[in-house]
Design an enzyme around this catalytic site. Sequence first.
Site, PDB file in Angstrom:
ATOM      1  N   LYS A 303       0.815  -1.224   0.000  1.00 10.91           N
ATOM      2  CA  LYS A 303       0.000   0.000   0.000  1.00 10.91           C
ATOM      3  C   LYS A 303       0.846   1.270   0.000  1.00 10.91           C
ATOM      4  O   LYS A 303       0.457   2.299  -0.531  1.00 10.91           O
ATOM      5  CB  LYS A 303      -0.956   0.002   1.192  1.00 10.91           C
ATOM      6  N   GLU A 325      -9.900   7.275   3.611  1.00 11.55           N
ATOM      7  CA  GLU A 325     -10.836   6.383   4.299  1.00 11.55           C
ATOM      8  C   GLU A 325     -10.082   5.101   4.604  1.00 11.55           C
ATOM      9  O   GLU A 325      -9.116   4.776   3.924  1.00 11.55           O
ATOM     10  CB  GLU A 325     -12.047   6.079   3.404  1.00 11.55           C
ATOM     11  N   SER A 591       1.608  -9.902  -1.008  1.00 10.93           N
ATOM     12  CA  SER A 591       1.267  -8.484  -0.853  1.00 10.93           C
ATOM     13  C   SER A 591       1.595  -7.900   0.508  1.00 10.93           C
ATOM     14  O   SER A 591       1.837  -6.706   0.642  1.00 10.93           O
ATOM     15  CB  SER A 591      -0.220  -8.276  -1.165  1.00 10.93           C
TER      16      SER A 591
HETATM   17  C1  LIG Z   1      -5.068  -3.967   1.504  1.00  7.87           C
HETATM   18  C2  LIG Z   1      -4.398  -5.248   1.231  1.00  7.87           C
HETATM   19  C3  LIG Z   1      -4.783  -6.077   0.139  1.00  7.87           C
HETATM   20  C4  LIG Z   1      -5.934  -5.769  -0.746  1.00  7.87           C
HETATM   21  O1  LIG Z   1      -5.868  -4.566  -1.446  1.00  7.87           O
HETATM   22  P1  LIG Z   1      -5.646  -4.501  -3.023  1.00  7.87           P
HETATM   23  O2  LIG Z   1      -5.910  -3.086  -3.354  1.00  7.87           O
HETATM   24  O3  LIG Z   1      -6.595  -5.442  -3.660  1.00  7.87           O
HETATM   25  O4  LIG Z   1      -4.240  -4.894  -3.291  1.00  7.87           O
HETATM   26  C5  LIG Z   1      -4.067  -7.221  -0.096  1.00  7.87           C
HETATM   27  N1  LIG Z   1      -3.042  -7.594   0.691  1.00  7.87           N
HETATM   28  C6  LIG Z   1      -2.644  -6.837   1.737  1.00  7.87           C
HETATM   29  C7  LIG Z   1      -1.509  -7.309   2.563  1.00  7.87           C
HETATM   30  C8  LIG Z   1      -3.307  -5.651   2.042  1.00  7.87           C
HETATM   31  O5  LIG Z   1      -2.920  -4.916   3.093  1.00  7.87           O
END
Ligand SMILES: *Cc1c(COP(=O)(O)O)cnc(C)c1O
Length: 607
Positions: A303, A325, A591
């Site tokens: 993020k 938000e 992610s």
């Molecule tokens: C917020 C988040 C997501 C989902 O958000 P996307 O915008 O779909 O990438 C996925 N993995 C993690 C670790 C997150 O914090």
Amino acid sequence: MKLKVCGMKYQDNIAQVAALQPDYLGFIFYKKTPRHFDTKIPELPENIKKVGVFVNEEVGTIIQKVNEFKLDAVQLHGEESPYFCSILQSTTLLSRPIELIKVFSVLDGFNFEILEAFENVCDYFLFDTKGKLPGGNGYQFDWSLLNHYPSTKPFFLSGGIGLDQVDEIKQFKASEASKYCYAIDVNSKFEKEPGLKNISALKEFINKLSDKKMQNYNVDDKGYYGEFGGAFIPEMLYPNVEELRQNYLKIMAEPDFQKQFDQLLKDYVGRPSPLYFAKRLSEKYNTKIYLKREDLNHTGAHKINNTIGQILMAKRLGKTRIIAETGAGQHGVATATVCALMGLECIVYMGEIDIARQAPNVARMKMLGATVVPALSGSRTLKDATNEAIRDWINNPVNTHYIIGSAIGPHPYPDMVTRFQAVISEEIKTQLKTHEGRENPDYVVACIGGGSNAAGTYYHYLHEEDVNIIAVEAAGLGVDSGESAATSVLGKEGIIHGCKTLLMQTKDGQITEPYSISAGLDYPGVGPMHAHLCKTGRAEFMAITDDDAMKAGLELCKLEGIIPAIESSHALAIFKHKTFKPDDVVVMSLSGRGDKDLQNYIEYFKI
Ligand SMILES: *Cc1c(COP(=O)(O)O)cnc(C)c1O
């Protein structure tokens, strides 16, 4: 790209061509061509636009033809002046609104300066080959001239396009020159005789071009991915969004901006994030698995790539106050972090229920200097927090920038967020080249909440035909359980947070509460790019249950010594359901890290 078939003449033939569903059909109201149209137009499907083609015709005649034949567009193929175009655009005598297409003939060169006077008085330009006749000459001009196209107005490409040009069109589509190419216009190369179209040749042409690899998966100049996207916002918000739309690409292209963005990603976020070959995981599933380690970024997920980009954008736009938000608090923390970094005021809207559920993230935001404002209306969760943020932005249009946290929202947000996250696939390309000797894996895989880590992971591979794309959604307790967030299966077209996309909703359009064990995937829609990837079949969508995700997360701990975020665990769980070949290279976006999910893992496995 859209298709226009021009020079229609015979009733039966018109009906046959219409059955192939082109976007535009052209009727030439110019007496000196053998394709002169002088009969009736049969009933056509509503989505096919009827274009009247005129050459130095009088305004009165054009108006009369538009009204008589219910034309949707007027194409001016002579020496009509900008003033002439403006008269047609503003006349009140037309019974219906029309699109105005102004034609320019090109041969060995073209002076693009003449376009400027037409910028504000037509909807599209059309580039045709200069020849004896106004159109229908059957030969082609040098398309690379369009490399110098100075405008952002969408244009039609015309002149001698036939089946022989399919490969050339594919190349053109991949080139920079096609950026604003809106439609392809065909005529004489698909004829048995002037005005009589060859149906089988047209069919073959359409099939070859609508090949899934041939689609454009990037946003178009109107903010759409296929039929999804756009900007559906209250009028009061228009100036804010429009300011961003007009500036975001320009600012991102500034060398100074790029330098600062790259520098912060390197020194502050810790990029490039490693591309790690997961040896033991690969052995277990008998394929080659690489993990893109977004979990190692500062603040623990992807993020931050987006919030760094947006805070720099906000500063360039002269903003001093940031709002956001947040649902689970991850995006709130990433936003509070960059605001501290840049010394900007930060207000994060968060549902009252979420504030109670996510105490550690609320504490983080406060430590970072942000003000957390509870949303007290409705279900007191993400949706209500979003409404509060939008209300704030309307009230503070001059000094405030709204940082949206995923590849969602009104255009240009999905595209802007995607471009900031695209650093992920940019790095994968160079890193995989070092590991495997090739830039392209066989598969790229990512989990999807709103879709920002996925969009970044796919971005540089969207138009690489040999790369398969897998999108992983949260099935919650099961797709049919009523407790799920699997939008691609359960969603229908609808509007959420300012864009048209796939959305979980009831029959009468009420948004359904989504459910997933992972807070980051617990979203009732997907970003418009992903809706398009789903609809066109470019990406394969898989839905993974809570249970499969949790087990796959624990498996990664044991096999690789990495505790993943539960969101990322969903992507990891696909190996249980899909078999890959031993020499397939599968690159997966990891992610985020699992620190924030510890309590969840503890309760689930009774650790
Ligand atoms: C917020 C988040 C997501 C989902 O958000 P996307 O915008 O779909 O990438 C996925 N993995 C993690 C670790 C997150 O914090």
